[in-house]
Design an enzyme around this catalytic site. Structure first.
Site, short mmCIF file in Angstrom:
data_model
loop_
_atom_site.label_atom_id
_atom_site.label_comp_id
_atom_site.label_asym_id
_atom_site.label_seq_id
_atom_site.Cartn_x
_atom_site.Cartn_y
_atom_site.Cartn_z
N HIS A 1 9.44 -7.47 18.72
CA HIS A 1 9.52 -6.36 17.57
C HIS A 1 10.17 -6.72 16.27
CE1 HIS A 1 8.95 -2.93 21.79
NE2 HIS A 1 7.92 -3.96 21.05
N GLU B 1 12.13 -5.34 14.00
CA GLU B 1 13.48 -5.14 14.56
C GLU B 1 14.30 -6.11 14.99
OE1 GLU B 1 10.97 -3.12 15.45
OE2 GLU B 1 12.76 -1.02 16.03
N CYS C 1 12.11 1.87 18.74
CA CYS C 1 12.32 2.25 20.59
C CYS C 1 13.66 1.95 20.62
CB CYS C 1 10.91 1.19 20.81
SG CYS C 1 11.56 -0.70 21.37
N CYS D 1 15.12 -1.60 20.75
CA CYS D 1 15.36 -2.23 19.88
C CYS D 1 16.75 -1.30 19.08
CB CYS D 1 15.50 -1.76 18.93
SG CYS D 1 13.37 -3.33 18.64
ZN LIG Z 1 11.61 -2.51 20.16
#
Ligand SMILES: [Zn+2]
Length: 173
Positions: free
Chosen positions: A67, A69, A92, A95
């Protein structure tokens, strides 16, 4: 909306376009005050091939994708205590957990569309609960607020910004 929040969310949006994911493009910027520490977008690890069969297989794609992040955290290679993370989408829970564990002080994102909200409602609720429990400040802005007035950027008529952006942005939808 502050000038710097606008600028860094705008930068995160710009970076999101570097993602090769055909359905979800996310950009992230980590700053320490107004200093940029790291950038990231969602994608496979460096060197791992973006094969169509992988991008087209949902489970495979989810397994391989780092992801935005996460990429920004990995590349920062430093203590992120008190840093701010700007993301084009609400993080999410996976993260969010990592950002909390890195002791970032603040998370700023662009408020998601109704469609995104309804698809990820449970996940987003979980992330919000974690921020609250861990004392992480969260700010979200409407997409319309990410504009050049709020960013206080100077778009000179013959300047490089406009020339280069025109080359990048071949459509205005
Ligand atoms: Zn994420």
């Amino acid at each position: 909306m502050t000038k710097w929040d606008t600028r860094f969310l705008g930068l995160a949006a710009y970076i999101s376009a570097w993602s090769k994911d055909p359905s979800s493009q996310v950009g992230a910027v980590i700053t320490d005050g107004n200093r940029i520490i790291s950038l990231g977008y969602n994608g496979f690890a460096a060197g791992v091939e973006d094969k169509q069969e992988r991008l087209g297989d949902r489970d495979c794609k989810l397994n391989l994708t780092i992801h935005a992040e996460e990429n920004a955290m990995i590349f920062a290679k430093r203590d992120l205590t008190g840093c701010t993370v700007y993301v084009t989408h609400p993080p999410c829970p996976r993260c969010a957990s990592k950002l909390i564990q890195e002791e970032v002080g603040r998370i700023v994102y662009i408020a998601p569309s109704g469609d995104f909200l309804s698809r990820w409602a449970d996940d987003l609720k979980l992330s919000s609960e974690m921020y609250r429990e861990a004392g992480v400040e969260v700010t979200s802005y409407a997409m319309e607020e990410i504009n050049h007035d709020n960013a206080q950027i100077t778009i000179a008529p013959g300047g490089f910004f406009k020339k280069v952006m025109n080359l990048f942005l071949h459509s205005d939808d």
